[in-house]
Design a protein around this motif. Structure first.
Motif, PDB file in Angstrom:
ATOM      1  N   TYR A 761       2.525   8.734  -7.182  1.00  0.00           N
ATOM      2  CA  TYR A 761       3.871   9.060  -7.676  1.00  0.00           C
ATOM      3  C   TYR A 761       4.483  10.211  -6.876  1.00  0.00           C
ATOM      4  CZ  TYR A 761       7.579  10.743 -10.739  1.00  0.00           C
ATOM      5  OH  TYR A 761       8.785  11.166 -11.233  1.00  0.00           O
ATOM      6  N   GLU A 768      13.118   7.187  -4.940  1.00  0.00           N
ATOM      7  CA  GLU A 768      12.122   6.299  -5.538  1.00  0.00           C
ATOM      8  C   GLU A 768      11.633   6.839  -6.885  1.00  0.00           C
ATOM      9  OE1 GLU A 768       9.966   4.269  -1.673  1.00  0.00           O
ATOM     10  OE2 GLU A 768       9.531   6.388  -2.159  1.00  0.00           O
ATOM     11  N   THR A 772      11.395   5.302 -10.816  1.00  0.00           N
ATOM     12  CA  THR A 772      10.018   5.081 -11.258  1.00  0.00           C
ATOM     13  C   THR A 772       9.678   6.043 -12.391  1.00  0.00           C
ATOM     14  OG1 THR A 772       9.436   4.515  -8.968  1.00  0.00           O
ATOM     15  CG2 THR A 772       7.606   4.950 -10.501  1.00  0.00           C
TER      16      THR A 772
END
Length: 1019
Positions: A761, A768, A772
């Motif tokens: 992550y 991104e 997410t």
């Protein structure tokens, strides 16, 4: 006028009832009248900053319509002339359990198995001490008796909530009227409530204070995860509710002044400024509490004096208890002087009837009356965001107010009426006749009696009959024009004479009655002289006995031998001492050490003292760096969170007890730093706290800033509960030594997966990441991932060779290191493997035979490990042993033939290396922290004593001033004991002291569980 007003009062009661019944069927005649009332010619305190003379308060339908000196009275208003009287906003209590069911903290039977899962059925949180779904407005049930008790004190509105659990749900703002719940609840879901007490939960977790902190932190992180993504994976009513209440004013209940700091620290982590409900001892850590910026809710439940007439009983009362009894009434005054915002509460009072006496006592001890009024009206209203409804008598506010005879805080003030939402409650008759004076009393053929009626006000008369040289205290009741008297007229003839009569004129009563033997008798009284009205007083102007300076002096910490002033770093030159450098220079005779700005500035001979430096003569003495204890359990509120196999999420830093006298005792033994470790109840315990023993500082100021993180692991009997007192109820995994190995394999496998998930992550771009969902934060796996990342380091409780071998293999296979094996009494059997792995050993010098797994211990253990290249230290694991670690180190000279320098490093430089602090601690070298001890002899000698113990350039123990310090403490004890004896003689209710032993924690101790023979527990 009186008849007109009484009719109006009936209308008020009726209109309130009608409003309450608006959604209910009406049975009978509907009689709706306007609730329009004007109170004229009063002194009106609109708010603590605004007082109007000869003013009018106009209320309509339970709201303030107007207040001022030129209010035009509308037609139809019921008018009450309050000339000579005052009106105040009614009081508010923001920590109440009014209308809530009693919380019963159930204790599981000793033979019952532990309860690991929640018993609460439904889609709720896994731990039943977390119950944010609780809604006080749904649980609330009006209680007429309790409401009347609070109304008589002047309260009209309270914030109530269930005082149960760590996350308690929401509070409701309710009035103390006797209407239906529908109209009593002013506002539901006003506040969110928290504590560190699990309350009625019988669930095993948490079983410690640090476990409660960890549970709350994890629940708050889980709520965040649930809001972001978790709600798509599961339904959780608790986490959903926890998210809903986050925006509400949040009140955190704590048990003492250190709890205030603890709660605020949790709030800082989550960006929440808690309102903190304290315990009335905040003055003891005033600077630190002020620095939090928190607003407080403060009780005025002052302690009772102890019954210390018996000298042996007096020995059972601690210095802290003596001082707090004397200084507790000063708490609110000191908070006010420091500009700390606080509200007052009746919570914790032994009897609600003590409220006004205690409040006036607080005012006598420095609380300004205006601040007291603010703390009962405007501040509580603002804290919980209801100041648009209550707290003042400004236009549009709820018409809740008091009518009083005078200054609300005056000892002779009388509260006549308490109006709640425009409804009248009579507390005392407003126009009671003043009967005070001297009256001639005749009973039958006895006409030589005098009745003296005194008292601070007409509403509170006191009666005494003078019969020749005898004084009789009768029971008298007056209701309007009726009077009844009960008395024992003749002490030689037991029995009560009962008299009943009526007023015949403003200055006389007459009637009849019966003597104890049933014979009829007539009686009469005639006033012969009026009493001189006493001057009105206020609490602030009441006489206060002059107190010595020590009576107002706070100690740091607030215990016996506490400091009047916290030690401060100073420039000092220690001359001509034998200096044990622990550096290549070794032991240097006739050397000087210069200390500046908390650091060692120079080491050498013939050094010059800077201006204003303190020069200490070290001739014939030895100077060393401070002793470092690698394994300690002092200065902690709890040791084990043993409810699960792994509790890596708990932190010992959350439960540092800076008031523990063992800090001072160990300073007297030359100890300056300690690793405060979790116990050994589970395979993976909690995170360590590395501290300097700064006696007098608050917990956070004791922590060694910038130190690496450590964590406690454990092997052996304790982990698999082999020494559990009731083996028939064992259910916690593991139950065997091979199960312990599996705990490590499983948890580190999960931690690797967790770390990989976060690493993936964190590699995402900002864009991104926005698309997410971040992984769920798991505090337990955070700590284990830090071990894998070499950011946290293991200290492992260990004894037996086979288990030590096991953990080394697990560590090697999973890619982490064991930093230190502590206890390690079989370390000599595999010291070569430890050295290869890079593990250190922290051992006892000569403990053995205290349980089966130490039967192979030998006193040569430390020396043998040292010779194999293992970094070895000697630790205490015991509050008493830590006072003589210098002697424990000296034993290795006898058992193993270590040199004196090598032996000394076992309690100084080597533990510094094991704790990764040797760049700052452990030796005497320019640039290192000035943690020093000046000994009267060779520190390894049995008769050696520290004369000065210095931390960061401040002297925390000084043998030279020790006798004077103890004498001052004894003198202060004696002074307060005499004051307590006088308080009891003056009529104060004194309590019997009970013997209380400060708990000395050991590795396997669990909070709240004290086994028989605890002082003899093994380690």
């Amino acid at each position: 006028m009186l008849k007109h007003f009484l009719t109006g009062l009936f209308a008020v009661g009726l209109i309130s009832y009608v409003q309450a019944q608006a959604t209910f069927p009406r049975n009978g005649v509907y009689d709706e009248r306007p609730g329009l009332y004007a109170f004229t010619n009063a002194t009106i305190v609109v708010d603590p900053q605004t007082t109007l003379q000869n003013a009018t308060l106009l209320i309509r339908n339970g709201r303030v319509e107007a207040v001022g000196t030129s209010v035009k009275l509308p037609a139809g208003a019921v008018v009450a002339d309050l000339k000579g009287k005052r009106i105040y906003p009614a009081l508010i209590d923001v920590d109440s359990d009014y209308g809530m069911a009693e919380v019963r903290a159930e204790r599981r039977a000793f033979t019952s198995p532990p309860q690991y899962e929640s018993n609460k059925k439904g889609a709720y949180y896994w731990n039943q001490a977390v119950q944010p779904e609780n809604d006080a407005s749904l649980l609330f049930k009006a209680d007429a008796k309790k409401a009347d008790e609070l109304r008589k004190l002047g309260f009209a509105t309270v914030l109530t909530h269930p005082h149960d659990g760590i996350v308690r749900g929401t509070g409701a703002l309710v009035t103390l009227s006797d209407d239906r719940e529908n109209s009593v609840v002013l506002k539901p879901n006003v506040t969110a409530h928290y504590s560190l007490s699990k309350g009625s939960s019988t669930q095993t977790n948490p079983n410690s204070a640090m476990g409660a902190v960890a549970l709350l932190r994890q629940a708050l992180y889980d709520a965040d995860w649930y809001k972001r993504a978790g709600n798509k994976e599961q339904a959780n009513l608790s986490l959903d509710a926890l998210n809903r209440i986050q925006a509400l004013p949040s009140i955190f209940e704590v048990n003492d002044k250190l709890g205030v700091l603890r709660a605020d620290k949790i709030g800082d982590e989550f960006g929440v400024q808690y309102i903190i409900k304290g315990m009335g001892d905040e003055y003891q850590r005033l600077d630190e509490i002020k620095a939090t910026g928190a607003s407080l809710i403060v009780p005025i439940n002052f302690p009772q004096p102890y019954d210390v007439e018996d000298a042996w009983d007096a020995d059972n009362v601690s210095m802290a208890e003596l001082k707090h009894w004397e200084m507790a009434p000063m708490n609110t005054g000191r908070l006010a002087a420091a500009n700390v915002l606080f509200a007052l509460t009746t919570a914790g009072l032994r009897s609600k009837a003590d409220f006004w006496a205690n409040l006036r006592k607080a005012i006598e001890n420095g609380l300004p009356e205006q601040k007291a009024l603010e703390a009962l009206t405007t501040i509580p209203a603002k804290l919980i965001h209801v100041d648009d409804q209550v707290g003042t008598l400004q236009k549009g506010r709820v018409a809740s107010f008091l009518i009083t005879s005078g200054n609300l805080f005056s000892a002779d003030n009388v509260i006549y009426e308490n109006w709640i939402r425009g409804k009248q409650y009579i507390v005392n008759q407003k126009n009671a006749a003043d009967l005070r004076g001297t009256w001639q009393l005749a009973i039958g053929n006895r006409s030589n009696l005098k009745l003296n009626i005194t008292g601070k006000s007409p509403e509170k008369p006191e009666y005494q009959i003078q019969a020749d040289t005898t004084k009789i205290t009768p029971k008298v009741a007056v209701s309007g024009d009726l009077m009844s008297i009960q008395l024992q007229l003749d002490k030689t003839k037991p029995g009560t004479t009962r008299l009943t009569g009526y007023r015949t004129s403003p200055t006389s009563f007459k009637g009849d009655g019966q003597t104890p033997d049933g014979k009829p008798v007539t009686w009469s009284i005639t006033r012969t002289a009026e009493a001189t009205a006493p001057a009105a007083t206020t609490a602030a102007t009441a006489a206060v006995t002059t107190m010595p300076a020590s009576a107002t002096t706070v100690m740091f910490p607030f215990v016996g031998l506490g400091n009047v002033r916290k030690p401060q770093p100073q420039t000092m030159l220690i001359r001509n001492a034998t200096v044990w450098t622990n550096e290549k220079d070794g032991i240097v005779s006739g050397a000087d050490v210069l200390v500046q700005n908390g650091k060692i500035a120079q080491v050498g001979k013939g050094l010059s003292a800077p201006a204003n430096a303190t020069v200490i003569d070290g001739t014939g003495k030895h100077l060393t760096n401070g002793i470092i204890d690698e394994h300690s359990h002092i200065a902690l509120l709890s040791i084990n969170e043993g409810s699960q196999s792994s509790t890596a999420e708990v932190r010992m830093a959350d439960v540092i007890n800076s008031e523990d006298v063992d800090i001072y005792r160990q300073l007297a033994g030359g100890v300056t730093s300690s690793q405060l470790l979790h116990g050994s109840a589970n395979a993976i315990g909690g995170q360590s706290a590395l501290v300097k023993l700064k006696w007098g500082e608050a917990p956070d100021a004791m922590l060694i800033k910038g130190a690496d993180g450590f964590i406690k692991f454990a092997l052996g009997e304790n982990v698999k509960q082999a020494n559990y007192p009731n083996p028939n109820v064992l259910t916690r995994f593991p139950q065997s030594r091979m199960g312990v190995e599996q705990v490590y394999m499983d948890h580190f496998t999960r931690a690797k997966e967790y770390a990989s998930e976060w690493a993936a992550y964190n590699k995402l771009s900002a864009k991104e990441k926005a698309q997410t969902t971040a992984p769920r934060r798991d505090l337990e796996l955070d700590a284990l991932a830090e071990i894998l990342a070499k950011k946290r380091f293991i200290t492992c409780h260990s004894y037996v060779q086979s288990e030590i071998n096991m953990l080394l293999k697990v560590a090697d296979s999973l890619g982490f290191k064991v930093n230190t094996f502590t206890h390690i009494l079989e370390g000599y059997k595999l010291a070569d493997k430890m050295a290869k792995h890079g593990a250190g050993g922290s051992s006892f010098a000569d403990w053995w035979a205290y349980k089966m797994e130490v039967k192979d211990a030998i006193p040569y253990n430390a020396a043998l490990m040292h010779r194999q290249g293992v970094t070895v230290s000697i630790n205490s694991d015991d509050a008493e042993m830590a006072r003589r670690l210098n002697q424990e180190a000296a034993k290795t000279v006898e058992y193993g033939a270590l040199t004196e320098e090598e032996a000394w490093k076992l309690v100084t430089l080597n533990p510094a290396k094991l704790l990764h602090l040797d760049n700052r601690l452990g030796s005497i070298r320019a640039g290192k922290d000035a943690d020093l001890v000046l000994w009267n002899a060779n520190p390894l000698a049995i008769y050696a004593r520290p004369e000065k113990t210095i931390i960061d350039g401040a002297i925390y123990f000084d043998l030279q001033t020790e006798d004077a310090k103890r004498e001052a403490m004894q003198a202060e004890r004696a002074r307060i004991i005499q004051k307590m004896i006088a308080a009891k003689a003056g009529g104060a209710s004194a309590v019997k002291p009970t013997f209380k032993r400060a708990r000395m924690w050991h590795c396997e101790d669990v909070e709240g569980v004290i086994a028989e023979g605890e002082e003899g527990h093994s380690h």
